[in-house]
Write a protein that holds these residues in place. Sequence first.
Motif, PDB file in Angstrom:
ATOM      1  N   ARG A  80      40.470  35.318  35.947  1.00 49.26           N
ATOM      2  CA  ARG A  80      41.177  36.357  35.198  1.00 49.26           C
ATOM      3  C   ARG A  80      40.658  37.767  35.498  1.00 49.26           C
ATOM      4  N   GLY A  81      41.493  38.759  35.167  1.00 48.18           N
ATOM      5  CA  GLY A  81      41.062  40.143  35.247  1.00 48.18           C
ATOM      6  C   GLY A  81      40.976  40.719  36.648  1.00 48.18           C
ATOM      7  N   ARG A  82      41.875  40.312  37.556  1.00 44.36           N
ATOM      8  CA  ARG A  82      41.872  40.861  38.907  1.00 44.36           C
ATOM      9  C   ARG A  82      43.274  41.331  39.317  1.00 44.36           C
ATOM     10  N   PRO A  83      43.817  42.318  38.614  1.00 46.07           N
ATOM     11  CA  PRO A  83      45.141  42.839  38.980  1.00 46.07           C
ATOM     12  C   PRO A  83      45.156  43.497  40.347  1.00 46.07           C
ATOM     13  N   ASP A  84      43.980  43.836  40.883  1.00 44.07           N
ATOM     14  CA  ASP A  84      43.920  44.442  42.216  1.00 44.07           C
ATOM     15  C   ASP A  84      44.441  43.492  43.293  1.00 44.07           C
ATOM     16  N   ILE A  85      44.302  42.176  43.069  1.00 45.06           N
ATOM     17  CA  ILE A  85      44.822  41.197  44.035  1.00 45.06           C
ATOM     18  C   ILE A  85      46.337  41.296  44.109  1.00 45.06           C
ATOM     19  N   LEU A  86      46.975  41.403  42.954  1.00 48.94           N
ATOM     20  CA  LEU A  86      48.432  41.572  42.915  1.00 48.94           C
ATOM     21  C   LEU A  86      48.834  42.899  43.553  1.00 48.94           C
ATOM     22  N   ALA A  91      36.540  44.775  36.633  1.00 50.88           N
ATOM     23  CA  ALA A  91      35.691  45.917  36.988  1.00 50.88           C
ATOM     24  C   ALA A  91      35.324  46.748  35.763  1.00 50.88           C
ATOM     25  N   ARG A  92      36.199  46.812  34.783  1.00 50.33           N
ATOM     26  CA  ARG A  92      35.952  47.630  33.590  1.00 50.33           C
ATOM     27  C   ARG A  92      35.548  46.807  32.378  1.00 50.33           C
ATOM     28  N   HIS A  93      35.953  45.567  32.352  1.00 49.17           N
ATOM     29  CA  HIS A  93      35.805  44.760  31.127  1.00 49.17           C
ATOM     30  C   HIS A  93      34.897  43.535  31.306  1.00 49.17           C
ATOM     31  N   HIS A  94      34.052  43.575  32.310  1.00 45.94           N
ATOM     32  CA  HIS A  94      33.241  42.396  32.647  1.00 45.94           C
ATOM     33  C   HIS A  94      32.442  41.882  31.454  1.00 45.94           C
ATOM     34  N   ARG A  95      31.751  42.772  30.763  1.00 48.88           N
ATOM     35  CA  ARG A  95      30.894  42.328  29.648  1.00 48.88           C
ATOM     36  C   ARG A  95      31.706  41.694  28.531  1.00 48.88           C
ATOM     37  N   ALA A  96      32.910  42.167  28.317  1.00 43.38           N
ATOM     38  CA  ALA A  96      33.762  41.593  27.264  1.00 43.38           C
ATOM     39  C   ALA A  96      34.309  40.229  27.678  1.00 43.38           C
ATOM     40  N   MET A  97      34.413  39.987  28.982  1.00 46.18           N
ATOM     41  CA  MET A  97      35.073  38.778  29.490  1.00 46.18           C
ATOM     42  C   MET A  97      34.143  37.582  29.667  1.00 46.18           C
ATOM     43  N   ILE A  98      32.856  37.774  29.493  1.00 50.99           N
ATOM     44  CA  ILE A  98      31.874  36.744  29.849  1.00 50.99           C
ATOM     45  C   ILE A  98      32.188  35.389  29.215  1.00 50.99           C
ATOM     46  N   ARG A 124      46.201  46.992  23.024  1.00 54.05           N
ATOM     47  CA  ARG A 124      47.047  45.804  23.198  1.00 54.05           C
ATOM     48  C   ARG A 124      47.743  45.783  24.554  1.00 54.05           C
ATOM     49  N   TYR A 125      47.895  46.967  25.172  1.00 48.55           N
ATOM     50  CA  TYR A 125      48.623  47.034  26.444  1.00 48.55           C
ATOM     51  C   TYR A 125      47.721  47.428  27.611  1.00 48.55           C
ATOM     52  N   LEU A 126      46.412  47.432  27.378  1.00 53.18           N
ATOM     53  CA  LEU A 126      45.492  47.619  28.488  1.00 53.18           C
ATOM     54  C   LEU A 126      45.567  46.397  29.400  1.00 53.18           C
ATOM     55  N   ILE A 127      45.540  46.611  30.710  1.00 53.11           N
ATOM     56  CA  ILE A 127      45.510  45.502  31.656  1.00 53.11           C
ATOM     57  C   ILE A 127      44.061  45.035  31.808  1.00 53.11           C
ATOM     58  N   LEU A 128      43.847  43.755  31.592  1.00 55.42           N
ATOM     59  CA  LEU A 128      42.502  43.196  31.702  1.00 55.42           C
ATOM     60  C   LEU A 128      42.001  43.356  33.136  1.00 55.42           C
ATOM     61  N   ASP A 129      40.808  43.946  33.268  1.00 58.59           N
ATOM     62  CA  ASP A 129      40.281  44.279  34.590  1.00 58.59           C
ATOM     63  C   ASP A 129      38.785  43.981  34.616  1.00 58.59           C
ATOM     64  N   VAL A 154      44.914  42.722  27.687  1.00 62.44           N
ATOM     65  CA  VAL A 154      43.684  42.277  27.030  1.00 62.44           C
ATOM     66  C   VAL A 154      44.021  41.231  25.964  1.00 62.44           C
ATOM     67  N   PRO A 155      43.410  40.040  26.028  1.00 65.38           N
ATOM     68  CA  PRO A 155      43.713  39.001  25.041  1.00 65.38           C
ATOM     69  C   PRO A 155      43.310  39.410  23.619  1.00 65.38           C
ATOM     70  N   LYS A 156      44.000  38.829  22.645  1.00 65.93           N
ATOM     71  CA  LYS A 156      43.769  39.196  21.246  1.00 65.93           C
ATOM     72  C   LYS A 156      42.311  39.057  20.833  1.00 65.93           C
ATOM     73  N   GLU A 157      41.645  38.024  21.361  1.00 68.81           N
ATOM     74  CA  GLU A 157      40.269  37.789  20.929  1.00 68.81           C
ATOM     75  C   GLU A 157      39.292  38.851  21.430  1.00 68.81           C
ATOM     76  N   LEU A 158      39.754  39.723  22.337  1.00 71.73           N
ATOM     77  CA  LEU A 158      38.873  40.774  22.852  1.00 71.73           C
ATOM     78  C   LEU A 158      39.228  42.163  22.336  1.00 71.73           C
ATOM     79  N   LEU A 159      40.279  42.282  21.535  1.00 66.89           N
ATOM     80  CA  LEU A 159      40.752  43.607  21.131  1.00 66.89           C
ATOM     81  C   LEU A 159      39.724  44.401  20.334  1.00 66.89           C
ATOM     82  N   ASN A 160      38.837  43.714  19.621  1.00 68.63           N
ATOM     83  CA  ASN A 160      37.827  44.415  18.824  1.00 68.63           C
ATOM     84  C   ASN A 160      36.482  44.518  19.520  1.00 68.63           C
TER      85      ASN A 160
END
Length: 228
Positions: free
Chosen positions: A60-66, A45-52, A38-43, A16-22
Motif C-alpha cells: 500500500r501507499g505507492r501511488p507513484d507506481i501508478l 514517502a509521507r505517511h510511513h510512520r502511520a502505516m507501520i 479524508r481525501y489525502l492519497i496514502l503515500d 488515507v484509511p479511516k483508522e489512520l485519520l487521527n
Amino acid sequence: MEKIVILLTETALETVPKELLNDPVIIKDARRRHKDARYLILDRARHHRAMIDLPNAEKRGRPDILHQALLLIQGSLLARNNLVKTYVHTINNLVIDVDPEIRPPRNYENFTGLMSQLFKEGKVPPYGKPLLKFVNGIDYILNTELTDHKILLDDVKGKEISWKSFINYIKEFRRPLIMIGAFPRGSFDERTYQLADDVFRIGKYVMDTSSILCRLLTILEIELGLLS
C-alpha cells in the motif's frame, strides 16, 4: 489484434484509511497541504510512520507506481493511435476508467492532487466529459471492452515465456486484456488469479511495473508498424 486493454491491477492507490485519520502524521500532513484528511492519497514517502501497523502495508501507499505507469501508457504511440485502453483496479477493489485522451500531469504532486479530486468527486473533471471516472467493477471492463482473453503478468507463479513468444501469442486475440500489478511487493489476491485465463512470467526474473510496460509497449509499437 484490434486493441489491447491494460488493467493496472491491485494498484497501490487509496485515500488515507479511516483508522489512520487521527494519526498525528496524517493530521500534520493534511494541515500542511490545506487538505481534508479524508481525501489525502496514502503515500509511503509521507505517511510511513502511520502505516507501520496497517494490514497488508507492504502493498500500500505507492501511488507513484501508478503515476509512472500512466505516463508510459498514455504517452505511447499505441495510445495516440487508439490501440490501447487503460483501466486501473485499486487495492480496495475500485475500478477507474482512463480516457484515451488524458495526458497525466508529469509533476507528481499535481498527479496526487488529481487523484484526491477523483476520490472526492467520483470523476475528473467534475463537470463535462470525464477523463477519469470510477466505474462499476471489473465486470464493467469485460462488458464494455468485450475482451477475448485475460492474461496476468508478471508473476512468480506464472509460466515462463519469452517476449517474442508472448507477443506472438497475444496477437492471436482480437482484444486481449493484459493485467499488470501496480504495487511494490507481495502477492496478487486469489480473485485476481481466478480472473486470469493465463499467468505468465516473462523471462527468468520478475520485473517491476514500469519495466514490463516499457518493453511491452515498445515491442507492440514495432510489431504494429508504429515504430521503425
